[in-house]
Every structure is written in C-alpha cells, then in structure tokens.
Design a protein around this motif. Structure first.
Motif, PDB file in Angstrom:
ATOM      1  N   GLU A  86      -1.754   0.681   4.861  1.00 38.20           N
ATOM      2  CA  GLU A  86      -1.052   0.779   3.584  1.00 38.20           C
ATOM      3  C   GLU A  86      -0.508  -0.556   3.104  1.00 38.20           C
ATOM      4  O   GLU A  86      -0.237  -0.728   1.912  1.00 38.20           O
ATOM      5  CB  GLU A  86       0.098   1.783   3.702  1.00 38.20           C
ATOM      6  CG  GLU A  86      -0.354   3.233   3.804  1.00 38.20           C
ATOM      7  CD  GLU A  86      -0.990   3.736   2.519  1.00 38.20           C
ATOM      8  OE1 GLU A  86      -0.629   3.249   1.439  1.00 38.20           O
ATOM      9  OE2 GLU A  86      -1.860   4.627   2.616  1.00 38.20           O
ATOM     10  N   ASP A  87      -0.333  -1.519   4.011  1.00 36.68           N
ATOM     11  CA  ASP A  87       0.203  -2.826   3.630  1.00 36.68           C
ATOM     12  C   ASP A  87      -0.853  -3.745   3.022  1.00 36.68           C
ATOM     13  O   ASP A  87      -0.525  -4.862   2.592  1.00 36.68           O
ATOM     14  CB  ASP A  87       0.817  -3.531   4.847  1.00 36.68           C
ATOM     15  CG  ASP A  87       2.072  -2.837   5.340  1.00 36.68           C
ATOM     16  OD1 ASP A  87       2.616  -1.993   4.603  1.00 36.68           O
ATOM     17  OD2 ASP A  87       2.516  -3.139   6.468  1.00 36.68           O
ATOM     18  N   LYS A 103      -6.659   0.343  -2.679  1.00 34.70           N
ATOM     19  CA  LYS A 103      -5.470   0.301  -1.817  1.00 34.70           C
ATOM     20  C   LYS A 103      -5.184   1.699  -1.306  1.00 34.70           C
ATOM     21  O   LYS A 103      -5.058   2.648  -2.078  1.00 34.70           O
ATOM     22  CB  LYS A 103      -4.250  -0.249  -2.560  1.00 34.70           C
ATOM     23  CG  LYS A 103      -3.064  -0.562  -1.651  1.00 34.70           C
ATOM     24  CD  LYS A 103      -1.933  -1.256  -2.422  1.00 34.70           C
ATOM     25  CE  LYS A 103      -0.865  -1.799  -1.470  1.00 34.70           C
ATOM     26  NZ  LYS A 103      -0.178  -0.755  -0.712  1.00 34.70           N
ATOM     27  N   GLY A 104      -5.147   1.832   0.018  1.00 37.51           N
ATOM     28  CA  GLY A 104      -4.735   3.090   0.620  1.00 37.51           C
ATOM     29  C   GLY A 104      -5.767   4.191   0.591  1.00 37.51           C
ATOM     30  O   GLY A 104      -5.409   5.370   0.722  1.00 37.51           O
TER      31      GLY A 104
END
Length: 247
Positions: free
Chosen positions: A176-177, A206-207
């Motif tokens: 997640e970062d 992202k994600g």
C-alpha cells in the motif's frame, strides 16, 4: 487506484513531449512523489543542446534509437546509445551539453533526489541487449546491489517490450505504500480489458493488481515510488513546478 493520465495536460513542443505526472492527481504538485517529470524526445541528428545547468535532479537518459555525445562541467565526455544508459545525479550545480549525432528517440526521466545538494555523479550502464522481451528488467533502483544505476530516492524503474499472445502483470506485488506509473513508450496496450493506452500514454496503479496485453507490440517503462519515503522536491526540473506553470 487505477487511473489513466489525461494527455491533454502534457506540455512541450514538436520535438519533446513533457509529462508532469502529478497534474492529473493533484492541484498542488506537478510530480507524483519522487517521480518528477518524464520527457519523450524525438530529435534529428545534428542538433546540439548547449551547456546548461541542473540542480538537485536525478536524470536517467533512456534512449531507444540514435547516439548522443554527453559533455559536462567536470570535463567528462561520453556517448549515450540504446545499449548504454546514463544516470546523471546533479545534486549541487552541474552543467552538461548534449550533441545529437544520429536521429534520437527516447526518454529523459527526472527523478527527485533523496536529499538536497548531494555531490554530482554520472553513472553509465551497458545493457546486454536493447530490449528485454516479455520480461521485466530492473534498470535503476536505490539498491546498488541490484542495479548499477543507483537512484538517490526510493524509486525503481523497469522496462520491457511485449508481444501479442499473453497477459502480463507488474513485476512484483507492491504494498500500500507504493505507487506505480506504467508508461507506453511505443505501441499500444490494453489494461484490465477496460483501459486502452497508446504511445506516450500512461496509467497510475496503487493498491491493486493489473493484467495487460497488446494486439501488436509495445515498449513499456514502469516507475515505482515509495510514497512514504523522503525526497527533495525543489530540483530545477524534477521539482514541483506548480507556481511556474500557473503563471
């Protein structure tokens, strides 16, 4: 998050197309964390980009055709080709000149450094082959044990040329970062059967996991950034240009 970049916000001229990746996500930063700016250039042989400065930019010269002569303020002269990439870590004030010897097309990638005013450094990387066929190749990273081209921020750059007949995914599962920008340098791409990309277009990831394929062929460059790691956003070209663009 899965979001196609609006290419109507690109800048530049007939020879250079400039992508500020943050403009499609926010109204206060032209960059996307440590990914500051991506230029796709197509310049005819004989052109010379005269000696000019860089400050606090990590600049990867990723040329796919042509030959370019690099000369810098340290008295260093070298050649950049599709088999020979250059990472210029400007840090403190640093000057260089580029002479385009043969018609050139490629990317100049401006990554934000991990800290301000580091000592300037120029690094070259010889590639065994121009293209990595149907397999991700890590070409730059913060880890000197993995890539000779060592970036000073937590940023990873991969490339791959793909052909029809199979689906592809990102090279690994990012947490997640991490945020990723998948850029189409040449050709066309279909992402998750819903997003169509052509030359010069890109998508944020992202994600989530994605699958993609091509009906012809495509040359891809992938940028991954750690969204929780420090970087300096005051670089001459990689830094936040919101005030300059809005005026």
């Amino acid at each position: 998050m899965l979001k196609k970049i609006d290419n109507s916000k690109k800048m530049g001229n007939a020879h250079i197309s400039i992508l500020y990746p943050g403009l499609d996500l926010t109204d206060n930063d032209t960059g996307y964390y440590s990914i500051g700016r991506i230029d796709q250039a197509h310049i005819h042989g004989g052109a010379v980009i005269k000696m000019h400065p860089h400050i606090n930019d990590d600049i990867l010269s990723y040329f796919r055709t042509g030959k370019v002569k690099h000369t810098d303020s340290e008295g260093f002269t070298e050649f950049i080709t599709p088999n020979r990439l250059m990472l210029m870590k400007a840090g403190q004030l640093f000057y260089h000149e580029e002479a385009i010897l043969d018609e050139q097309e490629g990317l100049q990638i401006f990554i934000r450094p991990g800290e301000k005013d580091a000592k300037p450094e120029v690094i070259f990387q010889e590639l065994d082959k121009v293209h990595s066929m149907n397999q991700w190749r890590l070409i730059a990273s913060p880890d000197a044990s993995k890539t000779k081209l060592q970036l000073s921020s937590n940023t990873w750059i991969y490339d791959m040329q793909i052909t029809p007949g199979q689906d592809f995914s990102l090279p690994e599962t990012f947490g997640e970062d991490f945020g990723a920008l998948l850029y189409v340098f040449q050709g066309s791409l279909k992402v998750n059967d819903t997003i169509s990309l052509s030359k010069g277009e890109s998508v944020f990831v992202k994600g989530e996991s994605i699958r993609f394929n091509t009906q012809d062929k495509a040359e891809l460059v992938l940028f991954v950034t750690d969204t929780h790691s420090p970087y300096y956003d005051g670089g001459m070209y990689s830094g936040n240009q919101i005030n300059n663009i809005s005026h």
